[in-house]
Enzyme design. Structure first.
Site, PDB file in Angstrom:
ATOM      1  N   GLU A 150      13.382  15.029   6.537  1.00  0.00           N
ATOM      2  CA  GLU A 150      14.840  15.092   6.625  1.00  0.00           C
ATOM      3  C   GLU A 150      15.334  14.395   7.893  1.00  0.00           C
ATOM      4  OE1 GLU A 150      15.515  19.179   4.044  1.00  0.00           O
ATOM      5  OE2 GLU A 150      16.294  19.058   6.092  1.00  0.00           O
ATOM      6  N   HIS A 167      14.494  16.767  10.667  1.00  0.00           N
ATOM      7  CA  HIS A 167      13.237  17.512  10.584  1.00  0.00           C
ATOM      8  C   HIS A 167      12.152  16.635   9.980  1.00  0.00           C
ATOM      9  CE1 HIS A 167      15.318  21.171  11.728  1.00  0.00           C
ATOM     10  NE2 HIS A 167      16.256  20.864  10.838  1.00  0.00           N
ATOM     11  N   GLY A 168      11.374  15.986  10.886  1.00  0.00           N
ATOM     12  CA  GLY A 168      10.262  15.151  10.454  1.00  0.00           C
ATOM     13  C   GLY A 168       8.951  15.879  10.623  1.00  0.00           C
ATOM     14  N   ARG A 221       0.830  -1.208   0.000  1.00  0.00           N
ATOM     15  CA  ARG A 221       0.000   0.000   0.000  1.00  0.00           C
ATOM     16  C   ARG A 221       0.865   1.259   0.000  1.00  0.00           C
ATOM     17  NH1 ARG A 221       0.056   3.985   2.785  1.00  0.00           N
ATOM     18  NH2 ARG A 221      -0.018   2.843   4.754  1.00  0.00           N
ATOM     19  N   GLU A 278       3.851  10.199   7.986  1.00  0.00           N
ATOM     20  CA  GLU A 278       2.832  11.118   7.479  1.00  0.00           C
ATOM     21  C   GLU A 278       2.001  11.715   8.621  1.00  0.00           C
ATOM     22  OE1 GLU A 278       0.737   9.723   4.020  1.00  0.00           O
ATOM     23  OE2 GLU A 278       2.487   8.610   3.325  1.00  0.00           O
ATOM     24  N   GLY A 279       2.688  12.049   9.697  1.00  0.00           N
ATOM     25  CA  GLY A 279       2.040  12.672  10.842  1.00  0.00           C
ATOM     26  C   GLY A 279       1.985  11.744  12.032  1.00  0.00           C
ATOM     27  N   ARG A 325      -2.653  10.625   3.556  1.00  0.00           N
ATOM     28  CA  ARG A 325      -3.182  10.189   4.854  1.00  0.00           C
ATOM     29  C   ARG A 325      -4.586   9.624   4.712  1.00  0.00           C
ATOM     30  NH1 ARG A 325      -1.169  15.837   7.503  1.00  0.00           N
ATOM     31  NH2 ARG A 325       0.963  15.188   8.064  1.00  0.00           N
TER      32      ARG A 325
END
Length: 397
Positions: free
Chosen positions: A145, A148-149, A102, A376-377, A256
């Site tokens: 990065e 830096h996520g 997925r 993704e969060g 998301r």
């Protein structure tokens, strides 16, 4: 209802009758993707996972393209133009096979292709999207990065103009799905005019994508670092319609949404394994599914699984109507991934020691979802998105 009317039989696989909400076209998409996954993924995925590889990814991508699964909710340029609900159903079936499959589809369609489709020039769209929709070119999305996520505004990757002409990119990106096999990367970088997106052919000098090894999650998936050392691009490599974080964040919101559905696929697979096991595994002279505590676990798992699918369906209808807000996507990802992990953990207890074996899908799904929980969060970011929406107060800083 008259006394002579008959209720439909109870369906253990669909206890809420959610299939009644689906159109024939929706069911056709679901069945097509489910059949493909059953034939091309399920017989092999345990071995892929154990070996930490996804062999034949190019062939898999072309097959996914042939069934319209790549960029399927986009229109034109060879894309299927499917509804949001149909795309969600596809994500559910793909993740029921494995989260890595997925992820391949989500990054290709909802991140790389979506960025080009929404923010690119006509030249960029015509050059890349038809080949990406067909699976002939795999794409990746360079935002996160090493340092830096959750705070992409602080990214260090930068792009500078060379005499008003070419762009020169330097920086690093980390945890990039598809990176080592991609033919094109959408890379976000700081410029003197804010954050901009760039379409980067991966054969460009100075670009490399070493694969990340030693993962204990998403093992049947290609994950890479992107290294940009004086990567020189023409002036028209920039995505013309995206300036600032609005561009990459809108792509993430689209991806998301697919996770909201996909997580329920992993949960469904684990739940089904637990039900089958509980009906066949005997202890104390009878199947363990006949004991009250096991039935309580199965009932609670079914409630959360189908509530999550119903939530995903509701968000899909809102997206199709053009009414889905990013906060609502955060609502869905926060709830569904969290509940999917709990379903997998409970399934593991029903399977006992067998629950940790790759002969069953449960532990594989559980470890995959540990990545899905934070990519993704993270949980905390989605909680703060909802907290701000509920109170009007920004607690991010």
């Amino acid at each position: 209802m008259s006394a002579s009317s008959k209720l439909p039989p109870f369906d253990p696989a669909d206890p809420l009758g959610i299939d009644d909400l689906l159109e024939p076209e929706d069911l056709a998409v679901r069945d097509t993707v489910r059949a493909w996954a059953a034939d091309r993924v399920l017989p092999y995925v345990a071995e892929w996972y154990e070996n930490g590889e996804l062999p034949g990814i190019g062939e898999l991508a072309r097959e996914l393209g042939s069934i319209g699964a790549l960029g399927m909710s986009l229109t034109g340029y060879g894309c299927a133009g499917a509804s949001a609900v149909q795309y969600g159903l596809a994500c559910l079936e793909l993740e029921a096979a494995d989260s890595g499959i997925r992820s391949l589809v989500s990054v290709q369609g909802s991140l790389a292709m979506y960025a080009i489709h929404r923010f690119g020039s006509e030249e960029q769209k015509n050059e890349w999207l038809p080949r990406m929709a067909a699976g002939e070119v795999i794409g990746c999305f360079g935002l996160t990065e090493p340092d830096h996520g959750s705070d992409p505004a602080s990214m260090r990757t930068h792009a500078k103009r060379d005499g008003g002409g070419d762009w020169v990119l330097n920086g690093r990106k980390m945890w990039i799905t598809n990176g080592s096999v991609a033919g094109v990367a959408v890379v976000w970088a700081q410029t003197e005019n804010g954050i901009r997106g760039f379409v980067v052919p991966t054969g460009t000098p100075g670009f490399s994508a070493p694969e990340i090894k030693h993962k204990w999650s998403l093992r049947a998936s290609v994950t890479s670092e992107l290294v940009l050392d004086d990567v020189r691009l023409p002036a028209d490599a920039v995505l013309p319609e995206a300036t600032g974080l609005r561009g990459p964040l809108s792509c993430l919101s689209h991806a998301r949404y697919g996770i909201v559905w996909g997580a329920m696929g992993a949960a469904r697979s684990s739940f089904e394994a637990a039900v089958d096991y509980a009906k066949s595994r005997e202890q104390f002279g009878r199947p363990i599914g006949g004991f009250q505590l096991t039935q309580a676990k199965l009932a609670d798992m079914a409630v959360e699984l189908h509530k999550g699918i119903l939530l995903a369906h509701h968000l899909g209808r809102r997206m199709d109507a053009g009414r889905l807000r990013p906060e609502q996507v955060s609502f869905g990802k926060l709830n569904n991934v969290r509940e999917a992990i709990e379903i997998c953990r409970t399934a593991r207890t029903i399977l006992g020691a067998n629950g940790i074996s790759l002969e069953y899908p449960v532990m594989r799904h559980a470890t995959n979802l540990e990545s899905v929980l934070t990519y993704e969060g993270t949980v905390e970011m989605h909680q703060l998105v909802l907290g701000k929406a509920l109170t009007g107060l920004d607690a991010f800083r």
